[in-house]
Write an enzyme that holds these catalytic residues in place. Structure first.
Site: not given
Length: 327
Positions: A161, A180, A236-237, A261, A266, A285
């Site tokens: 992504i 990263d 992402a999360r 998102d 959740e 999401h």
């Protein structure tokens, strides 16, 4: 006929592929633990979307051989329990990369150009429109936004992504930098720590998995490093961002805006502070769930089961040591 249990319905393309290959497909009527235990008892395979698959449910699958994740993240599956029960876990990588990257660019543009605020203001102040030109209205309510050209986007996580996102952002003329710690080579300039990277960014996009290392990666300390004019996008999360700290930064004016998102947990509770934080786009999401991405994810998750049943290692195994040729 081997039974494939779907915790939640996947794209028809994936279901059709399983049926064409001789599998019985069953969608669980609920994702609660009791129902899943009952449904998984005679299942050869299970495909998981976003609901949880705890150890107790995995243990109830006496015939279970493979868990296929309809997506990339595996934080909702107890992989250790699967391994202990000799169940292979597979996932689908890259199928929704463009969809997520496109979502990030969409929200960057919406935030930078004040699209959401302009829409809301026009609805709220429509009685004033006859007395002002539209440019005059925009000026009066400070609705004129900014170009994203020459702005700096920091991408946290340069996987599938992140790399697609970098290309899209560069096509818009943005400067792209990244973080990263696991990447050996990168198409953009990488920084070793967030303390150096965050103060440089006009936009920060989170595109990392949720792990013990990334839990609360962005909290009060990190948010304080960002420009007051900067925006945060999390597709992402939810657990990667401390939602309480983010809402506080947005409401105090220490951050210009955000697009969120994913939430922790959740679905988000009604009192989640991001529902009422300033200049915040919240979505359900949807970043990686375009029609095209759902088809690709569904067929990818189905193909992993088909491959396994034919004695082949699925393309993206999580615990490959449990795989035995010809099982």
């Amino acid at each position: 006929m081997k039974k494939v249990l779907l915790s939640e319905k996947i794209a028809d393309a994936g279901i059709d592929l399983l049926k064409k290959n001789g599998f019985e497909v069953r969608v669980s009527p609920s994702t609660d633990e009791a129902t899943m235990k009952e449904e998984i008892a005679d299942a050869y395979a299970v495909i998981m979307r976003s609901s949880e698959l705890p150890a107790e449910v995995i243990a109830a699958g006496k015939q279970l051989k493979i868990i296929s994740r309809n997506g990339t993240g595996i934080n909702n599956v107890d992989v250790d329990a699967a391994t202990a029960n000799h169940v292979l876990v597979a996932k689908v990588n890259g199928a929704n990369a463009f969809s997520v990257a496109e979502y990030v660019m969409t929200t960057i543009l919406m935030l930078s150009r004040n699209i959401m605020n302009d829409d809301q203001m026009l609805h709220a102040k429509k009685a004033e429109l006859s007395n002002l030109s539209l440019p005059g209205f925009s000026t009066k309510y400070q609705l004129n936004g900014h170009e994203i050209r020459n702005k700096t986007l920091a991408i946290l996580g340069l996987g599938h992504i992140g790399q697609v996102l970098a290309k899209l952002a560069q096509a818009f003329g943005m400067q792209v930098i990244g973080y990263d710690p696991y990447l050996k080579s990168s198409p953009v300039k990488l920084y070793d720590d967030l303390q150096t990277l965050l103060p440089l960014a006009d936009f920060v996009s989170i595109n990392m998995p949720l792990t013990a290392e990334t839990q609360n990666l962005i909290a009060q300390k990190e948010l304080a490093l960002m420009k007051k004019t900067a925006y945060l996008i999390n597709s992402a999360r939810g657990g990667i961002v401390n939602e309480t700290d983010l809402a506080a930064a947005l409401n105090s004016g220490n951050l210009a805006g955000a697009a969120i998102d994913s939430f922790n947990p959740e679905p988000p509770a009604p009192d989640n502070p991001l529902f009422s934080s300033k200049n915040t786009i919240i979505t359900s999401h949807i970043a990686g769930t375009t029609i095209e991405a759902n088809d690709a994810l569904g067929t990818g998750a189905a193909q992993a089961i088909i491959d396994f049943a034919q004695g082949k290692m699925p393309q993206f195994p999580v615990n490959p040591d449990v795989f035995t040729e010809g099982r």
